[in-house]
Design a protein around this motif. Structure first.
Motif, PDB file in Angstrom:
ATOM      1  N   LYS A 136      -1.461 -11.028  -8.308  1.00 24.74           N
ATOM      2  CA  LYS A 136      -1.976 -13.098  -7.503  1.00 24.74           C
ATOM      3  C   LYS A 136      -2.259 -12.656  -6.329  1.00 24.74           C
ATOM      4  CE  LYS A 136       1.742 -13.669 -11.289  1.00 24.74           C
ATOM      5  NZ  LYS A 136       2.726 -13.899 -11.012  1.00 24.74           N
ATOM      6  N   ASN A 137      -1.540 -12.652  -5.357  1.00 24.01           N
ATOM      7  CA  ASN A 137      -2.042 -13.106  -3.631  1.00 24.01           C
ATOM      8  C   ASN A 137      -3.129 -12.272  -3.127  1.00 24.01           C
ATOM      9  OD1 ASN A 137      -0.208 -15.203  -3.902  1.00 24.01           O
ATOM     10  ND2 ASN A 137       1.443 -13.369  -3.522  1.00 24.01           N
ATOM     11  N   GLY A 138      -3.838 -11.645  -3.945  1.00 21.03           N
ATOM     12  CA  GLY A 138      -5.380 -11.062  -3.434  1.00 21.03           C
ATOM     13  C   GLY A 138      -4.787 -10.173  -2.785  1.00 21.03           C
ATOM     14  N   CYS A 139      -3.943  -8.916  -3.196  1.00 26.40           N
ATOM     15  CA  CYS A 139      -4.490  -7.613  -2.575  1.00 26.40           C
ATOM     16  C   CYS A 139      -4.508  -6.724  -2.822  1.00 26.40           C
ATOM     17  CB  CYS A 139      -2.729  -7.027  -2.673  1.00 26.40           C
ATOM     18  SG  CYS A 139      -2.191  -6.545  -1.844  1.00 26.40           S
ATOM     19  N   ASP A 140      -5.967  -5.999  -1.516  1.00 28.05           N
ATOM     20  CA  ASP A 140      -6.405  -4.207  -2.471  1.00 28.05           C
ATOM     21  C   ASP A 140      -5.773  -3.260  -3.070  1.00 28.05           C
ATOM     22  OD1 ASP A 140      -8.326  -6.879  -1.844  1.00 28.05           O
ATOM     23  OD2 ASP A 140      -8.040  -6.114   0.209  1.00 28.05           O
ATOM     24  N   TYR A 141      -4.693  -3.202  -2.229  1.00 24.12           N
ATOM     25  CA  TYR A 141      -3.880  -1.399  -2.566  1.00 24.12           C
ATOM     26  C   TYR A 141      -2.671  -1.945  -2.469  1.00 24.12           C
ATOM     27  CZ  TYR A 141      -2.974  -0.200   2.179  1.00 24.12           C
ATOM     28  OH  TYR A 141      -2.628  -0.003   2.953  1.00 24.12           O
ATOM     29  N   ILE A 142      -2.183  -1.486  -2.963  1.00 19.15           N
ATOM     30  CA  ILE A 142      -0.073  -1.029  -2.769  1.00 19.15           C
ATOM     31  C   ILE A 142       0.041   0.319  -2.542  1.00 19.15           C
ATOM     32  CG2 ILE A 142       1.118  -1.492  -4.160  1.00 19.15           C
ATOM     33  CD1 ILE A 142       0.197  -3.877  -4.424  1.00 19.15           C
ATOM     34  N   GLY A 143       0.678   0.045  -1.517  1.00 22.46           N
ATOM     35  CA  GLY A 143       2.186   1.480  -0.817  1.00 22.46           C
ATOM     36  C   GLY A 143       3.453   1.324  -1.672  1.00 22.46           C
ATOM     37  N   LEU A 144       3.436   1.900  -2.526  1.00 30.95           N
ATOM     38  CA  LEU A 144       4.421   1.812  -3.007  1.00 30.95           C
ATOM     39  C   LEU A 144       4.981   3.300  -2.436  1.00 30.95           C
ATOM     40  CD1 LEU A 144       6.267   0.715  -5.937  1.00 30.95           C
ATOM     41  CD2 LEU A 144       4.932   2.490  -7.482  1.00 30.95           C
ATOM     42  N   GLY A 145       7.243   2.368  -2.120  1.00 30.95           N
ATOM     43  CA  GLY A 145       7.678   3.542  -2.191  1.00 30.95           C
ATOM     44  C   GLY A 145       9.566   2.922  -1.970  1.00 30.95           C
TER      45      GLY A 145
END
Ligand SMILES: Cc1ncc(COP(=O)(O)OP(=O)(O)O)c(N)n1
Ligand SMILES: Cc1ncsc1CCOP(=O)(O)O
Ligand SMILES: [Mg+2]
Length: 212
Positions: A116-125
């Motif tokens: 929603k806030n305009g992030c390009d990629y996620i680091g999930l961990g």
């Protein structure tokens, strides 16, 4: 589309950092996140300038961990922000649309907010325990990735997700099967005595045996 392998740098001094980053670039990494914790602004700036120069030479993407203002000042490709760092929408307002903004997530809701806030990629961990970072969020394990990636699919949320935290070569195939885009690693590359071979093996797994 972003590279499927991001190297997160290590090193207590400017020299150690530059050594590790140079080795990773030489071995074939084309995306570097400069992670240089608890440093003076001056030292972070000095390192960032040198890393920017190196990454340009190797045509690698260069993003800065945590420090939005340093990112802007040296005109890096982007920044990676954690859940307690500057908010993604604030960073977007300062950096503009062209820069890469990555955000850390530990839950589906974190990812929803980042999108929603305009992030390009996620680091999930984190995927598993790692000594590289203190104060880890709850460990996700393979089933955590599977559940969150399923939920993203169901909700038609499409953003590149990188697994992070204690990842080794043999984790890559099962992690890729959950639907992640790629991995962000630090320890395995920094500590490897055969970095070129390791990066080739990682890329083979990340690209389903097709090397690009
Ligand atoms: C790709 C990627 N994902 C997650 C993190 C962790 O960010 P953060 O939670 O802010 O922790 P620090 O790295 O700042 O200690 C990351 N750096 N990169
Ligand atoms: C920065 C960060 N955030 C969650 S785990 C981690 C460290 C990843 O490093 P490693 O690949 O050495 O476990
Ligand atoms: Mg951070």
């Amino acid at each position: 589309m972003y590279s499927k392998l991001q190297y997160i740098s290590q090193g207590e001094t400017i020299e150690n950092q530059l050594y590790n980053i140079h080795k990773a670039l030489d071995a074939g990494c084309n995306w570097i996140q400069m992670r240089f914790k608890n440093q003076t602004q001056k030292d972070a700036f000095t390192l960032a300038e040198a890393v920017k120069f190196l990454c340009e030479k190797y045509t690698a993407n260069f993003i800065v961990n945590d420090d939005l203002h340093l990112t802007k000042e040296i005109d890096a490709c982007g920044v990676h922000l954690g859940l307690t760092d500057t908010k993604i929408d604030e960073a977007r307002a300062i950096l503009g649309a062209a820069k890469i903004i990555g955000g850390t997530a530990n839950t589906f809701e974190d990812i929803e907010n980042h999108v929603k806030n305009g992030c390009d990629y996620i680091g999930l961990g984190p995927f598993r325990f790692t000594a590289t970072k203190e104060k880890l969020s709850p460990i996700l394990g393979l089933s955590g990735y599977f559940d969150i990636l399923q939920k993203l699919k169901k909700n038609k949320i499409d953003i590149p997700v990188y697994a992070i935290g204690g990842i080794t070569l043999r984790d890559v195939n099962p992690l890729m099967e959950t639907g992640i885009h790629g991995i962000a690693v630090s320890g395995i590359i920094t500590e490897s005595d055969e970095k070129e071979k390791l990066i080739q093996q990682l890329n083979e797994k990340l690209h389903g045996n097709i090397i690009v």
